[in-house]
Scaffold this motif. Structure first.
Motif, PDB file in Angstrom:
ATOM      1  N   UNK A  93       0.866  -1.182   0.000  1.00  0.00           N
ATOM      2  CA  UNK A  93       0.000   0.000   0.000  1.00  0.00           C
ATOM      3  C   UNK A  93       0.895   1.222   0.000  1.00  0.00           C
ATOM      4  N   UNK A  94       0.304   2.367  -0.250  1.00  0.00           N
ATOM      5  CA  UNK A  94       1.128   3.578  -0.328  1.00  0.00           C
ATOM      6  C   UNK A  94       1.295   4.213   1.052  1.00  0.00           C
ATOM      7  N   UNK A  95       2.176   5.185   1.121  1.00  0.00           N
ATOM      8  CA  UNK A  95       2.428   5.875   2.381  1.00  0.00           C
ATOM      9  C   UNK A  95       3.884   5.924   2.771  1.00  0.00           C
ATOM     10  N   UNK A  96       4.718   5.099   2.117  1.00  0.00           N
ATOM     11  CA  UNK A  96       6.152   5.157   2.412  1.00  0.00           C
ATOM     12  C   UNK A  96       6.441   4.852   3.872  1.00  0.00           C
ATOM     13  N   UNK A  97       7.256   5.702   4.475  1.00  0.00           N
ATOM     14  CA  UNK A  97       7.678   5.483   5.860  1.00  0.00           C
ATOM     15  C   UNK A  97       6.504   5.468   6.817  1.00  0.00           C
ATOM     16  N   UNK A  98       5.410   6.190   6.465  1.00  0.00           N
ATOM     17  CA  UNK A  98       4.261   6.254   7.364  1.00  0.00           C
ATOM     18  C   UNK A  98       3.347   5.044   7.230  1.00  0.00           C
ATOM     19  N   UNK A  99       3.564   4.240   6.234  1.00  0.00           N
ATOM     20  CA  UNK A  99       2.862   2.968   6.131  1.00  0.00           C
ATOM     21  C   UNK A  99       3.667   1.865   6.811  1.00  0.00           C
ATOM     22  N   UNK A 100       4.994   1.942   6.668  1.00  0.00           N
ATOM     23  CA  UNK A 100       5.877   0.897   7.200  1.00  0.00           C
ATOM     24  C   UNK A 100       6.015   1.001   8.713  1.00  0.00           C
ATOM     25  N   UNK A 101       6.201   2.210   9.230  1.00  0.00           N
ATOM     26  CA  UNK A 101       6.432   2.384  10.665  1.00  0.00           C
ATOM     27  C   UNK A 101       5.112   2.345  11.435  1.00  0.00           C
ATOM     28  N   UNK A 102       5.001   1.343  12.298  1.00  0.00           N
ATOM     29  CA  UNK A 102       3.764   1.185  13.069  1.00  0.00           C
ATOM     30  C   UNK A 102       4.058   0.898  14.541  1.00  0.00           C
ATOM     31  N   UNK A 125       4.846  19.816  13.346  1.00  0.00           N
ATOM     32  CA  UNK A 125       3.408  20.085  13.448  1.00  0.00           C
ATOM     33  C   UNK A 125       2.645  19.681  12.187  1.00  0.00           C
ATOM     34  N   UNK A 126       1.501  19.046  12.381  1.00  0.00           N
ATOM     35  CA  UNK A 126       0.744  18.464  11.280  1.00  0.00           C
ATOM     36  C   UNK A 126       0.339  19.479  10.213  1.00  0.00           C
ATOM     37  N   UNK A 134      -6.773  17.604  11.123  1.00  0.00           N
ATOM     38  CA  UNK A 134      -5.749  16.963  11.941  1.00  0.00           C
ATOM     39  C   UNK A 134      -6.239  16.884  13.387  1.00  0.00           C
ATOM     40  N   UNK A 135      -6.049  15.727  14.008  1.00  0.00           N
ATOM     41  CA  UNK A 135      -6.566  15.525  15.365  1.00  0.00           C
ATOM     42  C   UNK A 135      -5.693  16.175  16.423  1.00  0.00           C
ATOM     43  N   UNK A 136      -4.388  16.231  16.152  1.00  0.00           N
ATOM     44  CA  UNK A 136      -3.445  16.751  17.141  1.00  0.00           C
ATOM     45  C   UNK A 136      -2.417  17.651  16.461  1.00  0.00           C
ATOM     46  N   UNK A 137      -1.700  18.390  17.284  1.00  0.00           N
ATOM     47  CA  UNK A 137      -0.614  19.216  16.757  1.00  0.00           C
ATOM     48  C   UNK A 137       0.443  18.329  16.115  1.00  0.00           C
ATOM     49  N   UNK A 183      -0.593   6.683  11.674  1.00  0.00           N
ATOM     50  CA  UNK A 183      -1.744   6.173  10.929  1.00  0.00           C
ATOM     51  C   UNK A 183      -2.541   7.310  10.294  1.00  0.00           C
ATOM     52  N   UNK A 184      -2.659   8.414  11.001  1.00  0.00           N
ATOM     53  CA  UNK A 184      -3.403   9.561  10.474  1.00  0.00           C
ATOM     54  C   UNK A 184      -2.670  10.198   9.292  1.00  0.00           C
ATOM     55  N   UNK A 185      -1.347  10.228   9.373  1.00  0.00           N
ATOM     56  CA  UNK A 185      -0.556  10.782   8.275  1.00  0.00           C
ATOM     57  C   UNK A 185      -0.672   9.884   7.048  1.00  0.00           C
ATOM     58  N   UNK A 186      -0.632   8.571   7.278  1.00  0.00           N
ATOM     59  CA  UNK A 186      -0.769   7.644   6.155  1.00  0.00           C
ATOM     60  C   UNK A 186      -2.132   7.777   5.493  1.00  0.00           C
TER      61      UNK A 186
END
Length: 527
Positions: A49-58, A67-68, A81-84, A89-92
């Motif tokens: 799936x897509x997302x790069x580092x944000x898909x792989x790192x869990x 900051x988001x 965005x839910x948080x600063x 998971x939210x970034x992915x």
């Protein structure tokens, strides 16, 4: 015809191969469609799936330290965005949302490695070898190669830890089945990943041994949850979000001044970090152990509010003695201290200099990109390399940051690349390559800008190669990089037109027999 459409004189568009379906690859794909009206591209990614580092790192606690609202693209702001500092998971999901919005999934081939790329000077094309996860191999021809594989991708696993005979995982290859609850656990490292993992697992384990080679400089995170009203304002009054993001950008870019050794901002940064340490660690001996001896900023500055308190827990031990060997599931230090654990977590970083791996990239004359990276590579603003025509790298050498959002850098690089592609097509040329003199001029300027910065001090940072040369960080502000890349000076580039007998190309998503290289380029749908 779309006014933004970009076609050759015969109405065709180039075949474009994009390596990586993370932020860089997705940004390039969107810009190709939006700004050039080119959809003759294919994205290849190793993952499912897509997302790069944000898909792989869990791993537990995985989140961004930027900051988001700043860690997002200027053309695709997210009011929800839910948080600063949003979790991984939210970034992915933000990346997935963009891919769906711009209909990119049909362009992506997952579980496919771009294994080898060879430049053919006669054809003015890249010959690309693909390897599928099922073992199938495929060869394609492509006109333009865009590389967005990323540097923080290949885990660094020192040999000594391969001797461990119990459950083990690297932070970038997190195993949710790893025994943690009620177990004796060891974690190696105290960098950005470890600082996020430790507070999350410390309350769950029986004991936690933290192995620290060098302490990190840490400043307050001051995270906050955005209220429903804040999100409503961001969504319905877009100017507010723009101003908020702009203020975050300016605040972050000013921090660049703290990387100048001995500057006022450098002293202020150290003061704030020491104040944070003093406030959270009351034990003087522990505080001394956690105080870095190197200049602040030489390694990545970490943001955290819960790391120091986690180290103060009764079930957490900080080990600063170096590791001598491992016997079974026992880690033995050089002084002979033995730590027998049930599970081992490696937060040992990445093999940054291998960021092209597993791809072998060979330019004119067979010159290896990997070989250049392992020596002392020279680039043109971290995007182009002489002798590698029609090849553009995102987040390449000396374009990472220690103070601001790399997504801003990606946008600058993609915009630069779009200008180059548009100009090449406008001139009806087959290739574009930076001139050696221009590359040398830009590289010398970069080297001058590194002088007097904290990265030139000795601290063992992953920013530097084995010779102590900083090949990772941009030695300037983001504003400066934007200024340098906003407009391409085409006097620094050579354009070449392939001979008429070999100037045409084929679909980049199909197997290419030798006799088919004279097929026409993709005909534009708008033509």
């Amino acid at each position: 015809m779309n006014n933004n459409s970009c076609t050759y004189d015969d109405g065709s568009t180039p075949n474009i191969t994009i390596v990586g379906a993370g932020f860089s690859g997705i940004c390039a794909a969107i810009k190709l469609k939006k700004e050039l009206s080119i959809d003759t591209f294919t994205i290849y990614d190793l993952e499912n799936d897509l997302g790069g580092t944000w898909m792989v790192n869990s791993y537990p606690g995985c989140a961004c330290d930027v900051p988001s609202h700043l860690y997002s693209f200027s053309f695709e702001l997210n009011p929800d965005w839910s948080e600063k500092f949003s979790p991984a998971q939210e970034i992915q999901q933000y990346i997935v949302g963009m891919a769906k919005k711009y209909d990119l999934y049909k362009h992506i081939q997952f579980q496919t490695a771009v294994h080898d790329c060879q430049w053919d000077d006669a054809l003015c094309k890249w010959i690309v070898q693909l390897k599928r996860s099922n073992g199938q191999e495929e060869t394609i021809y492509t006109d333009i190669l865009l590389t967005g594989a990323g540097a923080l991708r290949i885990p660094n696993i020192p040999e000594v830890f391969k001797q461990f005979q119990g459950p083990m995982c690297h932070s970038a290859q997190w195993d949710n089945s790893l025994p943690i609850d009620g177990k004796n656990v060891a974690i190696i490292g105290n960098g950005a990943s470890a600082v996020q993992i430790i507070p999350e697992i410390a309350p769950r384990v029986k004991s936690l041994s933290v192995f620290q080679r060098h302490p990190s400089w840490i400043i307050p995170r001051a995270n906050k949850v955005y209220s429903g009203f804040s999100k409503w304002i961001m969504r319905n009054v877009p100017l507010v979000q723009r101003v908020y993001r702009w203020l975050q950008f300016i605040s972050a870019d000013i921090v660049y001044g703290s990387f100048v050794e001995g500057s006022t901002l450098h002293k202020v940064s150290k003061y704030l970090a020491m104040k944070h340490l003093t406030a959270q660690v009351k034990d003087e001996a522990l505080r001394a152990t956690l105080t870095p001896s190197y200049s602040i900023g030489c390694k990545r500055i970490i943001v955290s509010d819960d790391f120091y308190p986690a180290l103060g827990r009764s079930n957490v031990t900080l080990e600063t003695d170096s590791i001598d060997r491992i016997e079974g599931t026992t880690i033995i230090t050089r002084e002979g201290t033995r730590h027998t654990v049930d599970s081992l977590i490696l937060a040992t970083g990445f093999r940054v200099q291998d960021y092209c791996t597993p791809m072998n990239l060979h330019g004119k004359g067979g010159v290896s990109m990997r070989g250049l990276v392992h020596s002392k590579i020279e680039t043109y603003l971290g995007i182009c390399v002489k002798g590698f025509p029609n090849s553009f790298v995102f987040l390449g050498p000396n374009t990472a940051l220690g103070h601001n959002s790399v997504l801003f850098m990606i946008e600058c690089q993609v915009n630069f690349t779009m200008q180059c592609i548009r100009e090449m097509i406008k001139r009806n040329m087959s290739s574009i390559d930076v001139q050696a003199t221009a590359q040398q001029r830009v590289q010398k300027e970069l080297e001058r800008n590194l002088e007097g910065k904290v990265w030139t001090t000795a601290c063992g940072s992953w920013y530097n190669d084995k010779n102590g040369h900083n090949f990772t960080i941009w030695p300037g502000s983001c504003t400066n990089y934007w200024w340098r890349t906003r407009t391409v000076d085409f006097r620094d580039f050579n354009f070449t037109k392939a001979s008429s007998s070999s100037s045409t190309s084929v679909a980049s998503s199909s197997v290419v027999p030798d006799e088919s290289i004279n097929n026409n380029r993709h005909k534009s749908k708008q033509a």
